[in-house]
Scaffold this motif. Structure first.
Motif, mmCIF file in Angstrom:
data_model
loop_
_atom_site.group_PDB
_atom_site.id
_atom_site.type_symbol
_atom_site.label_atom_id
_atom_site.label_comp_id
_atom_site.label_asym_id
_atom_site.label_seq_id
_atom_site.Cartn_x
_atom_site.Cartn_y
_atom_site.Cartn_z
ATOM 1 N N ILE A 17 0.539 -1.094 -0.378
ATOM 2 C CA ILE A 17 -0.143 -0.123 -0.257
ATOM 3 C C ILE A 17 0.871 1.416 -0.043
ATOM 4 O O ILE A 17 1.740 1.209 0.740
ATOM 5 C CB ILE A 17 -0.548 -0.173 0.645
ATOM 6 C CG1 ILE A 17 -2.530 -1.038 0.980
ATOM 7 C CG2 ILE A 17 -1.682 1.786 1.279
ATOM 8 C CD1 ILE A 17 -2.984 -1.242 2.170
ATOM 9 N N ARG A 18 0.413 2.477 -1.080
ATOM 10 C CA ARG A 18 0.988 3.805 -1.234
ATOM 11 C C ARG A 18 2.783 3.519 -0.799
ATOM 12 O O ARG A 18 3.360 3.785 -0.410
ATOM 13 C CB ARG A 18 1.282 4.154 0.261
ATOM 14 C CG ARG A 18 -0.359 4.921 -0.196
ATOM 15 C CD ARG A 18 -0.771 6.026 1.272
ATOM 16 N NE ARG A 18 0.579 6.564 1.312
ATOM 17 C CZ ARG A 18 -0.104 8.067 0.723
ATOM 18 N NH1 ARG A 18 -1.141 8.413 -0.267
ATOM 19 N NH2 ARG A 18 0.930 8.651 0.586
ATOM 20 N N VAL A 19 3.266 2.386 -2.008
ATOM 21 C CA VAL A 19 4.937 2.311 -2.440
ATOM 22 C C VAL A 19 4.721 1.882 -3.515
ATOM 23 O O VAL A 19 4.740 1.015 -4.396
ATOM 24 C CB VAL A 19 5.275 0.750 -2.069
ATOM 25 C CG1 VAL A 19 6.934 0.208 -2.249
ATOM 26 C CG2 VAL A 19 5.279 0.490 0.315
ATOM 27 N N PRO A 20 6.376 3.218 -3.942
ATOM 28 C CA PRO A 20 5.451 3.037 -5.581
ATOM 29 C C PRO A 20 6.713 1.844 -6.264
ATOM 30 O O PRO A 20 6.917 1.748 -5.591
ATOM 31 C CB PRO A 20 6.838 4.266 -5.715
ATOM 32 C CG PRO A 20 6.628 5.075 -3.836
ATOM 33 C CD PRO A 20 5.978 4.220 -3.362
ATOM 34 N N TYR A 108 6.882 -0.940 6.832
ATOM 35 C CA TYR A 108 7.301 0.783 5.978
ATOM 36 C C TYR A 108 7.776 1.228 5.629
ATOM 37 O O TYR A 108 9.304 0.623 6.408
ATOM 38 C CB TYR A 108 6.069 1.303 6.946
ATOM 39 C CG TYR A 108 6.335 1.915 8.214
ATOM 40 C CD1 TYR A 108 7.232 3.193 8.748
ATOM 41 C CD2 TYR A 108 6.988 0.790 9.321
ATOM 42 C CE1 TYR A 108 8.126 3.758 9.616
ATOM 43 C CE2 TYR A 108 7.420 1.556 10.406
ATOM 44 C CZ TYR A 108 7.772 2.783 10.520
ATOM 45 O OH TYR A 108 8.902 3.261 11.666
ATOM 46 N N LEU A 109 7.839 2.556 5.000
ATOM 47 C CA LEU A 109 9.078 2.814 4.749
ATOM 48 C C LEU A 109 8.952 4.577 5.364
ATOM 49 O O LEU A 109 7.325 5.289 5.270
ATOM 50 C CB LEU A 109 8.848 3.605 2.664
ATOM 51 C CG LEU A 109 9.245 2.034 2.633
ATOM 52 C CD1 LEU A 109 9.145 2.627 0.443
ATOM 53 C CD2 LEU A 109 10.423 1.300 2.575
ATOM 54 N N PRO A 110 9.276 4.973 6.689
ATOM 55 C CA PRO A 110 9.535 5.503 6.983
ATOM 56 C C PRO A 110 9.333 7.300 6.317
ATOM 57 O O PRO A 110 8.490 7.511 6.823
ATOM 58 C CB PRO A 110 10.693 5.911 8.376
ATOM 59 C CG PRO A 110 11.289 4.851 7.388
ATOM 60 C CD PRO A 110 10.958 3.893 6.129
ATOM 61 N N PHE A 111 9.868 6.823 5.477
ATOM 62 C CA PHE A 111 9.893 8.331 4.335
ATOM 63 C C PHE A 111 8.411 9.256 3.700
ATOM 64 O O PHE A 111 8.183 9.898 3.046
ATOM 65 C CB PHE A 111 11.128 8.596 3.130
ATOM 66 C CG PHE A 111 11.198 6.954 3.264
ATOM 67 C CD1 PHE A 111 10.963 7.008 1.631
ATOM 68 C CD2 PHE A 111 12.714 6.334 2.853
ATOM 69 C CE1 PHE A 111 11.153 5.677 1.086
ATOM 70 C CE2 PHE A 111 13.060 5.476 2.804
ATOM 71 C CZ PHE A 111 12.201 5.170 1.282
ATOM 72 N N ILE A 112 8.157 6.974 4.104
ATOM 73 C CA ILE A 112 5.987 8.003 2.922
ATOM 74 C C ILE A 112 5.287 7.410 3.765
ATOM 75 O O ILE A 112 5.157 5.897 4.127
ATOM 76 C CB ILE A 112 6.385 6.209 1.753
ATOM 77 C CG1 ILE A 112 7.315 6.623 0.695
ATOM 78 C CG2 ILE A 112 5.224 6.321 1.005
ATOM 79 C CD1 ILE A 112 7.387 5.788 -0.312
ATOM 80 N N LYS A 113 4.628 8.092 3.768
ATOM 81 C CA LYS A 113 3.061 8.338 5.318
ATOM 82 C C LYS A 113 2.458 7.331 4.503
ATOM 83 O O LYS A 113 2.024 6.701 3.180
ATOM 84 C CB LYS A 113 2.702 10.284 4.366
ATOM 85 C CG LYS A 113 1.311 9.984 6.346
ATOM 86 C CD LYS A 113 1.571 10.944 6.302
ATOM 87 C CE LYS A 113 0.644 10.910 7.187
ATOM 88 N NZ LYS A 113 -0.476 12.970 6.915
#
Length: 126
Positions: A17-20, A108-113
Motif C-alpha cells: 500500500i502506497r509504495v511506488p 513500512y518506509l518511514p519517508f512515505i506516509k
C-alpha cells in the motif's frame, strides 16, 4: 535437546500500500532481510503479553478470522512489544517494522506516509 523439524515450503505473496512500483523490489528484499530479527523480538515477548491478557479474562478474538481479533488485545500487544521493535528499527536504514491491528508484523518506509508491506504464505504441496 533434540528437536524434530518438519520441512515445508511456501510461496510468499507480497502486498503493498502506497509504495511506488520502482521501490517495491528493494523494499521486499529489505523486509525479508530483517524480518526474522523482528519475529524473534515478537516471540521473545508474546508469552508475557498473553499472560497479562489472560488476567483480564477477556477473549483474544470474537471469531475464527484474523479480522475478529479483539482490538483491546491487539492494542496490548502493540503497546508492550512495539517499543522493542522500535529499538531494532534504529539499525534498519530503509524498511522499518511495526505491529498492525491484527498483530501481524508489517514493513513500512518511514519517508512515505502510510506505506505498508505485508506478506501472506501459501503452502507448496510436495
Amino acid at each position: 535437546m533434540n528437536k524434530e523439524y518438519e520441512e515445508r515450503y511456501f510461496k510468499v505473496f507480497y502486498h503493498f500500500i502506497r509504495v511506488p512500483k520502482f521501490m517495491r523490489r528493494r523494499m521486499k528484499k529489505e523486509f525479508m532481510k530483517n524480518r526474522n530479527e523482528v519475529a524473534r523480538i515478537f516471540r521473545e515477548h508474546i508469552k508475557a503479553v498473553n499472560d497479562e491478557w489472560n488476567l483480564t479474562g477477556k477473549e483474544f478474538a470474537f471469531g475464527e478470522y484474523i479480522e475478529d481479533i479483539n482490538p483491546e488485545y491487539s492494542k496490548l500487544v502493540y503497546d508492550r512489544i512495539q517499543p522493542f521493535i522500535d529499538v531494532a528499527n534504529k539499525s534498519f536504514p530503509y524498511c522499518k517494522y511495526k505491529i498492525d491491528e491484527y498483530c501481524d508484523i508489517i514493513g513500512y518506509l518511514p519517508f512515505i506516509k502510510k506505506s505498508k508491506l505485508w506478506i501472506t504464505l501459501e503452502e507448496i504441496e510436495s
